[in-house]
Design an enzyme around this catalytic site. Structure first.
Site, mmCIF file in Angstrom:
data_model
loop_
_atom_site.group_PDB
_atom_site.id
_atom_site.type_symbol
_atom_site.label_atom_id
_atom_site.label_comp_id
_atom_site.label_asym_id
_atom_site.label_seq_id
_atom_site.Cartn_x
_atom_site.Cartn_y
_atom_site.Cartn_z
ATOM 1 N N GLY A 164 0.752 -1.248 0.000
ATOM 2 C CA GLY A 164 0.000 0.000 0.000
ATOM 3 C C GLY A 164 0.786 1.304 0.000
ATOM 4 N NE ARG A 204 2.534 -7.243 10.890
ATOM 5 C CZ ARG A 204 1.215 -7.350 10.961
ATOM 6 N NH1 ARG A 204 0.651 -7.813 12.046
ATOM 7 N NH2 ARG A 204 0.462 -7.008 9.926
ATOM 8 C CG ASP A 217 3.916 -6.683 15.656
ATOM 9 O OD1 ASP A 217 3.383 -5.548 15.633
ATOM 10 O OD2 ASP A 217 3.286 -7.739 15.835
ATOM 11 C CE1 TYR A 273 -8.123 2.155 10.312
ATOM 12 C CE2 TYR A 273 -9.997 3.189 9.221
ATOM 13 C CZ TYR A 273 -8.631 2.950 9.309
ATOM 14 O OH TYR A 273 -7.773 3.518 8.393
ATOM 15 C CB THR A 286 -3.852 -0.389 -0.215
ATOM 16 O OG1 THR A 286 -4.754 -0.364 0.908
ATOM 17 C CG2 THR A 286 -3.550 1.036 -0.634
HETATM 18 N N1 LIG Z 1 -6.487 2.229 2.291
HETATM 19 C C1 LIG Z 1 -7.297 3.137 2.809
HETATM 20 O O1 LIG Z 1 -8.446 3.310 2.329
HETATM 21 C C2 LIG Z 1 -6.837 4.015 3.942
HETATM 22 C C3 LIG Z 1 -7.519 5.226 4.148
HETATM 23 C C4 LIG Z 1 -7.105 6.059 5.176
HETATM 24 C C5 LIG Z 1 -6.047 5.701 5.982
HETATM 25 N N2 LIG Z 1 -5.403 4.509 5.788
HETATM 26 C C6 LIG Z 1 -4.278 4.188 6.702
HETATM 27 O O2 LIG Z 1 -3.074 4.252 5.967
HETATM 28 C C7 LIG Z 1 -2.123 3.326 6.495
HETATM 29 C C8 LIG Z 1 -1.643 2.402 5.395
HETATM 30 O O3 LIG Z 1 -2.766 1.734 4.838
HETATM 31 P P1 LIG Z 1 -2.700 0.920 3.479
HETATM 32 O O4 LIG Z 1 -3.983 1.166 2.792
HETATM 33 O O5 LIG Z 1 -1.429 1.162 2.773
HETATM 34 O O6 LIG Z 1 -2.761 -0.590 4.072
HETATM 35 P P2 LIG Z 1 -2.029 -1.939 3.593
HETATM 36 O O7 LIG Z 1 -1.914 -1.983 2.112
HETATM 37 O O8 LIG Z 1 -2.778 -3.045 4.273
HETATM 38 O O9 LIG Z 1 -0.556 -1.797 4.227
HETATM 39 C C9 LIG Z 1 -0.402 -1.739 5.626
HETATM 40 C C10 LIG Z 1 1.069 -1.796 5.999
HETATM 41 O O10 LIG Z 1 1.159 -1.707 7.436
HETATM 42 C C11 LIG Z 1 1.991 -2.747 7.903
HETATM 43 N N3 LIG Z 1 1.580 -3.189 9.228
HETATM 44 C C12 LIG Z 1 0.321 -3.504 9.643
HETATM 45 N N4 LIG Z 1 0.360 -3.935 10.920
HETATM 46 C C13 LIG Z 1 1.653 -3.871 11.322
HETATM 47 C C14 LIG Z 1 2.328 -4.185 12.518
HETATM 48 N N5 LIG Z 1 1.688 -4.644 13.588
HETATM 49 N N6 LIG Z 1 3.676 -3.997 12.583
HETATM 50 C C15 LIG Z 1 4.342 -3.549 11.504
HETATM 51 N N7 LIG Z 1 3.773 -3.232 10.335
HETATM 52 C C16 LIG Z 1 2.432 -3.396 10.251
HETATM 53 C C17 LIG Z 1 1.850 -3.868 6.874
HETATM 54 O O11 LIG Z 1 3.022 -4.650 6.869
HETATM 55 P P3 LIG Z 1 3.150 -6.183 7.380
HETATM 56 O O12 LIG Z 1 1.840 -6.846 7.130
HETATM 57 O O13 LIG Z 1 4.290 -6.723 6.589
HETATM 58 O O14 LIG Z 1 3.478 -6.040 8.811
HETATM 59 C C18 LIG Z 1 1.746 -3.070 5.574
HETATM 60 O O15 LIG Z 1 3.034 -2.789 5.089
HETATM 61 C C19 LIG Z 1 -2.832 2.633 7.634
HETATM 62 O O16 LIG Z 1 -2.496 3.272 8.843
HETATM 63 C C20 LIG Z 1 -4.306 2.812 7.318
HETATM 64 O O17 LIG Z 1 -5.115 2.762 8.472
HETATM 65 C C21 LIG Z 1 -5.774 3.659 4.775
#
Ligand SMILES: NC(=O)c1ccc[n+]([C@@H]2O[C@H](COP(=O)([O-])OP(=O)(O)OC[C@H]3O[C@@H](n4cnc5c(N)ncnc54)[C@H](OP(=O)(O)O)[C@@H]3O)[C@@H](O)[C@H]2O)c1
Length: 250
Positions: A12, A33, A55, A148, A183
């Site tokens: 993402g 992770r 983590d 959330y 993502t």
């Molecule tokens: N997509 C949306 O619509 C959206 C909208 C607003 C805000 N956000 C926020 O933007 C951020 C990124 O979201 P994204 O859409 O890019 O999600 P994503 O594609 O699911 O990527 C999330 C990333 O966070 C890492 N992660 C999750 N839990 C973790 C942990 N306990 N320790 C270390 N790394 C961790 C994952 O890596 P591993 O699994 O390898 O650990 C992955 O690299 C998040 O904070 C999300 O809440 C997303």
């Protein structure tokens, strides 16, 4: 050469941001992770990329990873607190308590641990920039967002509180607050149910990870006297649905 520390680069926004910064000649310390994904990124991105596998919920692992950085990777200009997740879309009465705990541990406590581990470097350097990933879910409610959304409200507000406390230390703080973005987020939210994740984005042009990476990079690259407090964006096809009214004849 500038260095950015990005949590959650294995998918993402984080992955897109790592590539965006490297394209501009920054060095990237990228975490996650999933070791195999970090190794693949290392193979792709080369010398400018340093993978760190931990983590963010593991307090000791966070502090060990930051204190274990070699001398050449000690100076960090920008921290992007991106790692985070949503789990489930159940209403407050039906949602899983364990999902709530994981979101609080990751989105709130994990972000605090990483910030606290890196901040002493910024204080010592008398410069730095913390970019937090909040969300529109932290400002506008929707059914099923409960914990959330509340965890992201914490991030949105904490970013302003950081600014209040860090004045005079030459440290910038920005909260990037995206809406609907395609993502791995939905795949994680629906616990690997790919059909549900696909349907989530069906028929609408969501924001892309590259869109968010562009915004993050823009905030980071601005002149140091300029602080973007928050930046909120949504897809053109996403908007507000107003207040719900429950109608029933008494
Ligand atoms: N997509 C949306 O619509 C959206 C909208 C607003 C805000 N956000 C926020 O933007 C951020 C990124 O979201 P994204 O859409 O890019 O999600 P994503 O594609 O699911 O990527 C999330 C990333 O966070 C890492 N992660 C999750 N839990 C973790 C942990 N306990 N320790 C270390 N790394 C961790 C994952 O890596 P591993 O699994 O390898 O650990 C992955 O690299 C998040 O904070 C999300 O809440 C997303």
């Amino acid at each position: 050469m500038k260095t950015v520390f990005i949590t959650g680069v294995t998918a993402g926004f984080g992955e897109a941001a790592a590539k965006r910064f490297i394209k501009e000649g920054w060095r990237v310390i990228g975490t996650g992770r999933r070791l195999e994904k970090l190794n693949a990124l290392k193979a792709q991105l080369g010398e400018l990329f340093l993978p760190l596998c931990f983590d963010v919920c593991d307090k000791q692992a966070v502090f060990d990873a930051v204190s274990g950085l070699s001398a050449q990777w000690q100076n960090i200009d920008t921290l992007v607190n991106n790692a985070g997740l949503a789990l489930g879309l159940g209403s407050f009465d039906k949602a899983e308590l364990s999902d709530w705990e994981t979101m609080i541990d990751t989105n709130i406590k994990g972000l605090l641990y990483v910030s606290k581990a890196i901040l002493p470097k910024f204080i010592e350097q008398q410069s730095g920039h913390i970019i937090n990933l909040g969300s529109t879910a932290g400002t506008y409610p929707y059914p099923g967002a409960n914990v959330y959304g509340s965890s992201k409200a914490f991030v949105n507000m904490l970013s302003l509180e950081m600014r209040a406390d860090l004045i005079g230390k030459n440290i910038r703080v920005t909260c990037v607050e995206p809406g609907f973005c395609e993502t791995e987020f939905a795949e994680v939210r629906f616990k690997g149910d790919l059909k549900k994740a696909k349907d989530f984005y069906q028929g609408m042009q969501a924001l892309t990870a590259d869109d968010i990476a562009e915004s993050i990079y823009w905030c980071a690259a601005l002149p140091k006297h300029m602080n973007i407090n928050k930046i909120e964006m949504m897809p053109t096809r996403q908007s507000f649905a107003g207040f719900a009214v429950h109608r029933e004849l008494d």
